[in-house]
Design an enzyme around this catalytic site. Sequence first.
Site, PDB file in Angstrom:
ATOM      1  N   ARG A 184       0.827  -1.219   0.000  1.00 48.38           N
ATOM      2  CA  ARG A 184       0.000   0.000   0.000  1.00 48.38           C
ATOM      3  C   ARG A 184       0.856   1.262   0.000  1.00 48.38           C
ATOM      4  O   ARG A 184       0.604   2.186  -0.771  1.00 48.38           O
ATOM      5  CB  ARG A 184      -0.969   0.008   1.185  1.00 48.38           C
ATOM      6  CG  ARG A 184      -2.060  -1.052   1.057  1.00 48.38           C
ATOM      7  CD  ARG A 184      -2.999  -1.041   2.240  1.00 48.38           C
ATOM      8  NE  ARG A 184      -2.242  -1.283   3.465  1.00 48.38           N
ATOM      9  CZ  ARG A 184      -2.660  -0.960   4.682  1.00 48.38           C
ATOM     10  NH1 ARG A 184      -3.824  -0.371   4.849  1.00 48.38           N
ATOM     11  NH2 ARG A 184      -1.919  -1.232   5.734  1.00 48.38           N
ATOM     12  N   ASN A 204      -6.288  -2.698   1.911  1.00 50.76           N
ATOM     13  CA  ASN A 204      -6.284  -4.147   2.076  1.00 50.76           C
ATOM     14  C   ASN A 204      -7.716  -4.650   2.098  1.00 50.76           C
ATOM     15  O   ASN A 204      -8.602  -4.004   2.667  1.00 50.76           O
ATOM     16  CB  ASN A 204      -5.612  -4.543   3.398  1.00 50.76           C
ATOM     17  CG  ASN A 204      -4.109  -4.416   3.358  1.00 50.76           C
ATOM     18  OD1 ASN A 204      -3.499  -4.370   2.292  1.00 50.76           O
ATOM     19  ND2 ASN A 204      -3.492  -4.358   4.513  1.00 50.76           N
TER      20      ASN A 204
END
Length: 90
Positions: free
Chosen positions: A18, A36
């Site tokens: 990320r 996520n």
Amino acid sequence: MKRVLAKVSGKVQGVWFRASTQQQARRLGVTGYVKNLSDGSVEILAQGGGNAVDALIDWAQHGPSQATVEDILLDEYDGNEVYLDFEITD
């Protein structure tokens, strides 16, 4: 403006995916988010110029060095939200 929703699967959680995606998106001038998902994959919503969005998705096909990307599912995104930055969300 091009808008794409991508679901990236493989070893993509717990490997700085990320944060690395956010860094690449900001470098390319792409806005949206990365988060996520509960199934172990990562979702990317990318919007911006076509070449910039394509470059981010190309990068996401391998991700950071610790990641192992197995698959990316792409869909055009037809939502009307406008993102001013690229964020990491929950």
